[in-house]
Every structure is written in C-alpha cells, then in structure tokens.
Design a protein around this motif. Structure first.
Motif, PDB file in Angstrom:
ATOM      1  N   VAL A 101      29.461  19.267  -6.509  1.00 45.02           N
ATOM      2  CA  VAL A 101      29.656  18.060  -7.302  1.00 45.02           C
ATOM      3  C   VAL A 101      29.466  18.424  -8.775  1.00 45.02           C
ATOM      4  CG1 VAL A 101      27.226  17.385  -7.108  1.00 45.02           C
ATOM      5  CG2 VAL A 101      28.943  15.662  -7.647  1.00 45.02           C
ATOM      6  N   SER A 102      30.237  17.759  -9.639  1.00 39.95           N
ATOM      7  CA  SER A 102      30.094  17.977 -11.081  1.00 39.95           C
ATOM      8  C   SER A 102      30.092  16.641 -11.789  1.00 39.95           C
ATOM      9  CB  SER A 102      31.243  18.845 -11.615  1.00 39.95           C
ATOM     10  OG  SER A 102      32.488  18.198 -11.437  1.00 39.95           O
ATOM     11  N   ILE A 103      29.268  16.552 -12.826  1.00 41.04           N
ATOM     12  CA  ILE A 103      29.158  15.344 -13.646  1.00 41.04           C
ATOM     13  C   ILE A 103      29.451  15.761 -15.084  1.00 41.04           C
ATOM     14  CG2 ILE A 103      27.708  13.393 -14.276  1.00 41.04           C
ATOM     15  CD1 ILE A 103      25.901  14.171 -11.914  1.00 41.04           C
ATOM     16  N   SER A 104      30.512  15.214 -15.646  1.00 33.08           N
ATOM     17  CA  SER A 104      30.920  15.618 -16.988  1.00 33.08           C
ATOM     18  C   SER A 104      30.724  14.474 -17.974  1.00 33.08           C
ATOM     19  CB  SER A 104      32.391  16.058 -16.999  1.00 33.08           C
ATOM     20  OG  SER A 104      33.231  14.989 -16.615  1.00 33.08           O
ATOM     21  N   CYS A 105      30.480  14.861 -19.222  1.00 32.21           N
ATOM     22  CA  CYS A 105      30.354  13.897 -20.323  1.00 32.21           C
ATOM     23  C   CYS A 105      31.197  14.435 -21.473  1.00 32.21           C
ATOM     24  CB  CYS A 105      28.899  13.735 -20.734  1.00 32.21           C
ATOM     25  SG  CYS A 105      28.632  12.491 -22.023  1.00 32.21           S
ATOM     26  N   ASN A 129      16.731  20.299  -9.234  1.00 31.96           N
ATOM     27  CA  ASN A 129      17.299  19.670  -8.051  1.00 31.96           C
ATOM     28  C   ASN A 129      18.662  20.244  -7.679  1.00 31.96           C
ATOM     29  OD1 ASN A 129      15.064  18.034  -7.962  1.00 31.96           O
ATOM     30  ND2 ASN A 129      16.070  16.275  -8.880  1.00 31.96           N
ATOM     31  N   GLY A 130      18.872  21.528  -7.973  1.00 32.45           N
ATOM     32  CA  GLY A 130      20.132  22.160  -7.620  1.00 32.45           C
ATOM     33  C   GLY A 130      21.247  21.944  -8.620  1.00 32.45           C
ATOM     34  N   MET A 131      20.997  21.198  -9.700  1.00 30.26           N
ATOM     35  CA  MET A 131      22.007  20.943 -10.730  1.00 30.26           C
ATOM     36  C   MET A 131      21.674  21.743 -11.982  1.00 30.26           C
ATOM     37  SD  MET A 131      24.117  18.697  -9.371  1.00 30.26           S
ATOM     38  CE  MET A 131      24.955  17.879 -10.731  1.00 30.26           C
ATOM     39  N   ARG A 132      22.724  22.215 -12.659  1.00 28.15           N
ATOM     40  CA  ARG A 132      22.524  22.994 -13.885  1.00 28.15           C
ATOM     41  C   ARG A 132      23.586  22.616 -14.898  1.00 28.15           C
ATOM     42  NH1 ARG A 132      25.444  25.891 -10.373  1.00 28.15           N
ATOM     43  NH2 ARG A 132      27.171  27.172 -11.150  1.00 28.15           N
ATOM     44  N   ALA A 133      23.238  22.737 -16.189  1.00 22.71           N
ATOM     45  CA  ALA A 133      24.174  22.427 -17.266  1.00 22.71           C
ATOM     46  C   ALA A 133      25.058  23.633 -17.527  1.00 22.71           C
ATOM     47  CB  ALA A 133      23.413  22.042 -18.531  1.00 22.71           C
ATOM     48  N   VAL A 134      26.379  23.412 -17.529  1.00 19.10           N
ATOM     49  CA  VAL A 134      27.344  24.492 -17.726  1.00 19.10           C
ATOM     50  C   VAL A 134      28.234  24.152 -18.909  1.00 19.10           C
ATOM     51  CG1 VAL A 134      29.235  25.788 -16.671  1.00 19.10           C
ATOM     52  CG2 VAL A 134      27.342  24.973 -15.262  1.00 19.10           C
ATOM     53  N   PRO A 135      28.352  25.067 -19.903  1.00 23.07           N
ATOM     54  CA  PRO A 135      29.267  24.803 -21.021  1.00 23.07           C
ATOM     55  C   PRO A 135      30.715  24.798 -20.543  1.00 23.07           C
ATOM     56  CG  PRO A 135      28.277  26.981 -21.224  1.00 23.07           C
ATOM     57  CD  PRO A 135      27.637  26.317 -20.054  1.00 23.07           C
ATOM     58  N   ARG A 136      31.492  23.895 -21.091  1.00 17.01           N
ATOM     59  CA  ARG A 136      32.888  23.769 -20.683  1.00 17.01           C
ATOM     60  C   ARG A 136      33.769  23.793 -21.928  1.00 17.01           C
ATOM     61  NH1 ARG A 136      35.512  18.605 -17.436  1.00 17.01           N
ATOM     62  NH2 ARG A 136      37.671  19.294 -17.518  1.00 17.01           N
ATOM     63  N   PRO A 137      34.212  24.965 -22.332  1.00 16.19           N
ATOM     64  CA  PRO A 137      35.061  25.029 -23.527  1.00 16.19           C
ATOM     65  C   PRO A 137      36.465  24.519 -23.215  1.00 16.19           C
ATOM     66  CG  PRO A 137      34.843  27.197 -22.554  1.00 16.19           C
ATOM     67  CD  PRO A 137      33.951  26.289 -21.757  1.00 16.19           C
ATOM     68  N   VAL A 149      28.832  20.112 -18.639  1.00 14.59           N
ATOM     69  CA  VAL A 149      29.028  19.602 -17.293  1.00 14.59           C
ATOM     70  C   VAL A 149      27.816  19.964 -16.458  1.00 14.59           C
ATOM     71  CG1 VAL A 149      30.497  19.646 -15.239  1.00 14.59           C
ATOM     72  CG2 VAL A 149      31.515  19.884 -17.510  1.00 14.59           C
ATOM     73  N   MET A 150      27.301  18.986 -15.690  1.00 20.14           N
ATOM     74  CA  MET A 150      26.234  19.253 -14.733  1.00 20.14           C
ATOM     75  C   MET A 150      26.887  19.559 -13.394  1.00 20.14           C
ATOM     76  SD  MET A 150      23.519  18.850 -16.580  1.00 20.14           S
ATOM     77  CE  MET A 150      22.262  18.901 -15.332  1.00 20.14           C
ATOM     78  N   MET A 151      26.595  20.742 -12.860  1.00 21.70           N
ATOM     79  CA  MET A 151      27.215  21.178 -11.614  1.00 21.70           C
ATOM     80  C   MET A 151      26.144  21.591 -10.614  1.00 21.70           C
ATOM     81  SD  MET A 151      30.488  23.395 -12.993  1.00 21.70           S
ATOM     82  CE  MET A 151      31.142  23.487 -11.324  1.00 21.70           C
ATOM     83  N   GLY A 152      26.453  21.439  -9.323  1.00 21.71           N
ATOM     84  CA  GLY A 152      25.517  21.860  -8.285  1.00 21.71           C
ATOM     85  C   GLY A 152      25.934  21.321  -6.936  1.00 21.71           C
ATOM     86  N   LYS A 153      24.993  21.328  -5.996  1.00 24.60           N
ATOM     87  CA  LYS A 153      25.216  20.826  -4.647  1.00 24.60           C
ATOM     88  C   LYS A 153      24.726  19.381  -4.552  1.00 24.60           C
ATOM     89  CE  LYS A 153      26.777  24.685  -2.818  1.00 24.60           C
ATOM     90  NZ  LYS A 153      28.159  24.808  -2.263  1.00 24.60           N
ATOM     91  N   ALA A 154      25.476  18.585  -3.824  1.00 24.98           N
ATOM     92  CA  ALA A 154      25.117  17.182  -3.658  1.00 24.98           C
ATOM     93  C   ALA A 154      23.943  17.055  -2.695  1.00 24.98           C
ATOM     94  CB  ALA A 154      26.309  16.387  -3.140  1.00 24.98           C
ATOM     95  N   THR A 155      22.868  16.461  -3.173  1.00 27.06           N
ATOM     96  CA  THR A 155      21.698  16.181  -2.355  1.00 27.06           C
ATOM     97  C   THR A 155      21.258  14.749  -2.612  1.00 27.06           C
ATOM     98  OG1 THR A 155      20.118  16.923  -4.044  1.00 27.06           O
ATOM     99  CG2 THR A 155      20.953  18.594  -2.512  1.00 27.06           C
ATOM    100  N   ASN A 175      21.470   6.631 -11.136  1.00 30.83           N
ATOM    101  CA  ASN A 175      22.227   6.359 -12.368  1.00 30.83           C
ATOM    102  C   ASN A 175      22.067   7.529 -13.336  1.00 30.83           C
ATOM    103  OD1 ASN A 175      23.132   3.768 -11.573  1.00 30.83           O
ATOM    104  ND2 ASN A 175      21.156   2.893 -12.152  1.00 30.83           N
ATOM    105  N   TRP A 176      23.192   8.176 -13.661  1.00 31.15           N
ATOM    106  CA  TRP A 176      23.204   9.280 -14.613  1.00 31.15           C
ATOM    107  C   TRP A 176      23.603   8.732 -15.983  1.00 31.15           C
ATOM    108  CZ3 TRP A 176      22.221  14.571 -14.047  1.00 31.15           C
ATOM    109  CH2 TRP A 176      21.886  14.983 -12.761  1.00 31.15           C
ATOM    110  N   THR A 177      22.850   9.155 -17.009  1.00 33.99           N
ATOM    111  CA  THR A 177      23.100   8.692 -18.374  1.00 33.99           C
ATOM    112  C   THR A 177      23.325   9.885 -19.282  1.00 33.99           C
ATOM    113  OG1 THR A 177      21.732   6.733 -18.053  1.00 33.99           O
ATOM    114  CG2 THR A 177      22.198   7.379 -20.325  1.00 33.99           C
TER     115      THR A 177
END
Length: 485
Positions: A143-147, A171-179, A187-193, A199-201
């Motif tokens: 799963v990925s969460i982008s802003c 919690n298995g999620m990490r911040a990844v730069p997305r050029p 982008v926050m990426m990781g495994k869905a748990t 609510n993500w802000t």
C-alpha cells in the motif's frame, strides 16, 4: 499567442502597471479563491482578464459587459471559474474556481484595464492532493499513501500524522522520495496492517507556516471484528456468549476455521477445535463473511485463547481472542454457618482495575432496584438476614468502563442452617397432623350433639307421637279396602 501579443502591446502602451505575486494552497476538490484587488477600486473597469500560463484565457469580462470562459473551464455546461459581480464595487476581482483539480495548479495572471491604467497581479495556485493506492488494500499487501502538490514549491516540508498523532517510519511504513518532472513529493509505502488503519493527515509547511492540512481515511480489508488481536471477551459461567469473527464483506473467503490455542503458545491444540457447545452464529447463514460462533452455556473449561482464520486472495487472515470466564466462589463460615463469603473469580484479571458488589432486588410489580454495597473482589454477608436475600452481582471494570458481571442468588429461606431447616420441617408436619385430627374430632362432636338434640325434642311429646302413628295406620287400612272394592 494572439492574446499574448495584444496584452504585451497594451502593457507597453499604458502606464501605471503594478505587479504582485501571491501563492495559494488549496486541497483538491475544494473552492479556490485567487485574489485580485484594484487600488484604488475601479468599479467602472473597462475589462478584466484572467489568464493561466500555458493555458490561455480562464475568464474575461469585456468593456461591453460580455463574459467569456476558456473551453476547459466548464463542467457539464456549468462554468467552474468566474468573478462574482457583487464584489466589483469594492474593487475585488478575485477568481473563484470550484472543485479544484490537480491540473488547475499553476501560475495565473489577473489584469484590470481601467482607462489608461493596467493593474496586473500574479497568483500561483498549488493544489494539494492525497491518495491511497489501492484505495482499500487487503491485509498483507503493498500500500502507498501519497501527498502531492501541483506545482511543487521548493523548500516545502511534509509532516505525516496518523489519527492526530505524529507518524514517522514505523508500523511497516516508510517515507520514500518520489521525484517527477513537475512533482517532487513524498510517499508512505509499506505492507497493509491493522495498525495503519485510520485517518492519515498530510501537513504542508512552507516558508515557516502551515499552508494546509489534507486528511484521507484508510481502511484495510481483513477481519473487521474484533479489530485487534488478543481481544478479551468476558462471560459468566452458565451464560451465553458470542465470539466475534467478521471479515470484510468484499472478501472471498476459503477455509475459515476456529482453533483453540494451547496454553502459553501460539500453536493450536487441535485444528478446527471447538467445544461441543460452540455453534455457528445465526447471522453466519445470511452473511458468509460472518464466521462468529455462539456458546449457549459457558463452562469453566471453555476459557482460553481462540484463533479465527481464513484465506482471501492467497493471504491468510487470522485474529486471536481470549474468552475470560467469570464465576463466584461461595464459602460458609464453620463457626457461624449463617455467614457466607463470596469471591469474584476471573480466569484472567489483567485488564480488571476494580470490582463492585451490587444487591439487586425485585418487588411484586416486577420493578428492579439496585443497591451498591462495597468494592473489592471479596464480600461477606449474613445469609440469615432477610434483607440479604435476592441477587448479588459482582461487576468488574477496566480503564474504559465495565467489562462484565457475574451473579449469585440467595433464596429467601437460605439463611437457615441445615439443622434449623430440618427442625422447622418436622415441626411443620406435626402441627399439620394435629390440626387435621382436631378438625375431625370437632366434626364428630358436632354430629353427636345434633343427634342428641333431636331425640330430646321427640321424647317431650310421646302421646302426640302415638296419635300420629294411629292416624297413619287407619289411613293405610282405608286405602287397602278401597283397592279391593
């Protein structure tokens, strides 16, 4: 291109040109207001132009009062961008864009032409959008969460929050730069748990100020009830209880099973083991995703840890929960057999913070009343006291409130000891027997008295009795003679 040449020529020929730059951050889907004010106010402005760089005319009003919109600035025939006429009298020519999209982000120019003056202002619209991919991930999948911010401002910082709490790489999620060509976000990426549900802000910090907050909900498909492992379910001995296991309705399940785990381990004692009293929940037949089980009458041996599991999309989903059994242990004092000690016992007391004893009574109308007696898991009462008869409830509480309760019933006559009860039973039988004999004797005496009184009345008139018999005999003789004739 023709418009740019016209505006360039007007700018060179006219005087009083003023240029300002403003930045506006707006969440995608909201209303964007791009400011443009004329100083001094020019309500009789000959023309107002709004132009987007590399996008042409957005909206314009000519001297005649006619309005024009760009071909891409309408939705279902309704313009998305316009300047409210009501504000023109105050010299406010701000552009209102409804339902802002990512592609709306960019540089805009507002030109107000009034006589020989040209008032030109520049505005940069930055559209902030959060997205989750996939929108509803399955437990264990990526799963990925982008802003994203369009266009991206140099020096901007993103701060992440989950359920109002700051979130770092955990919690298995990490911040990844997305050029990207136009966007450089995180982008926050990781495994869905289950731990990433909520609510993500995304908070945008730019030039030392918080520009905007964007929040999106994230739900993970899997087991929705119970919501977390090691959930405790409390039940009193002899009562009914349901162990919940509800999957997301959209999942296609295969091989759902229940297991009872061995004490102190995570391995099952027997695959698909369930006590004989465990039956599928009534809702399971109507809702295939509901794999809850019901217990008609909880026993002491039913306590322990259970695991509900099923396979969806090749990934095994499971949830553990603990059945905590509650009961009341009663002991009668050897010296004072009328005193009983009640102890509230639970198979697991790790979440219990307090105990409270409540006396519950019922009147003839069926109404119920409660009287709180004391706190603590041990209660001593006098069983012989009539006011102590009825139902005693031990209620146990946790940090978030009441967890459950277990009851103990004292009958009205149970305050007596065994010898006292036997003595009363024997005395009652004797009294009943004697009462019956007395009634029979009284009936016999009454009948004898009545017979005696009748004989006394007859013996007072013996001659009268003889006359009556004689008359009766003569009447019978006449009747016989008449019959012969």
């Amino acid at each position: 291109m023709w418009e740019y040449f016209i505006f360039g020529g007007i700018t060179l020929l006219m005087t009083g040109v003023r240029c300002e730059v403003t930045e506006v951050f707006v969440k995608a889907g909201d209303l964007a207001v791009l400011p443009c004010k004329s100083f001094p106010p020019s309500p009789s402005a000959a023309a107002v132009y709004w132009v987007k760089d590399k996008g042409g005319t957005v909206w314009r009003k000519q001297k005649s009062g006619l309005q024009y919109w760009g071909s891409t600035w309408s939705q279902d025939g309704t313009p998305r961008a316009q300047c409210p006429y009501s504000e023109f009298g105050r010299g406010d020519y701000s552009l209102h864009i409804t339902n802002v999209r990512e592609e709306d982000g960019g540089n805009y120019t507002c030109r107000v032409l009034d006589g020989g003056n040209v008032d030109e202002q520049k505005v940069t619209l930055r559209v902030v959008k959060m997205s989750v991919s996939p929108p509803v991930p399955t437990l264990g999948n990526d799963v990925s969460i982008s802003c994203n911010i369009t266009p991206w401002p140099r020096g901007a910082i993103l701060l992440w929050r989950l359920n109002e709490s700051p979130f770092a790489s955990q919690n298995g999620m990490r911040a990844v730069p997305r050029p990207g060509r136009d966007i450089t976000g995180y982008v926050m990426m990781g495994k869905a748990t289950e731990r990433i549900s909520g609510n993500w802000t995304c908070e945008v910090l730019y030039r030392g100020q918080t520009q905007t907050l964007v929040t999106v909900p994230l739900s993970v498909k899997g087991i929705v009830q119970p919501s977390s492992d090691n959930t405790k379910v409390y039940a009193a001995v002899g009562s009914a209880v349901t162990l919940p296991c509800v999957f997301s309705p959209s999942l296609i399940l295969s091989g759902p099973t229940w297991e009872k785990l061995s004490s102190g381990s995570r391995s099952p004692s027997t695959p698909d083991f369930r006590p004989a009293s465990f039956t599928p929940s009534p809702s399971s037949s109507q809702q295939p995703w509901d794999r809850s089980v019901s217990v008609g009458e909880v026993g002491v041996d039913d306590e322990g840890t259970y695991r509900c599991s099923g396979t969806a999309g090749g990934y095994k989903l499971s949830r553990t929960l603990q059945l905590v059994v509650a009961r009341i242990d009663s002991k009668i004092s050897s010296k004072k057999k009328a005193t009983v000690t009640l102890t509230c016992l639970l198979s697991d007391e790790s979440e219990v913070t307090d105990y409270k004893w409540v006396h519950v009574t019922h009147d003839f109308n069926g109404s119920q009343s409660e009287r709180s007696v004391q706190t603590g898991k041990v209660l001593k009462i006098d069983k012989m006291a009539e006011e102590n008869s009825g139902e005693w409830a031990c209620r146990f509480y946790g940090e978030k409130g009441i967890l459950g309760n277990v009851t103990y019933h004292i009958p009205l006559m149970s305050g007596l000891t065994g010898e006292s009860a036997t003595g009363i039973s024997n005395n009652t039988g004797t009294v009943i027997g004697l009462s019956f004999l007395l009634v029979v004797l009284l009936l016999i005496l009454a009948q004898m008295y009545k017979n005696h009184q009748r004989r006394k009345r007859i013996f007072q008139y013996p001659a009268l009795e003889t006359i009556v018999h004689t008359i009766a005999n003569e009447r019978e003789e006449r009747d016989r003679n008449r019959a012969k004739n």
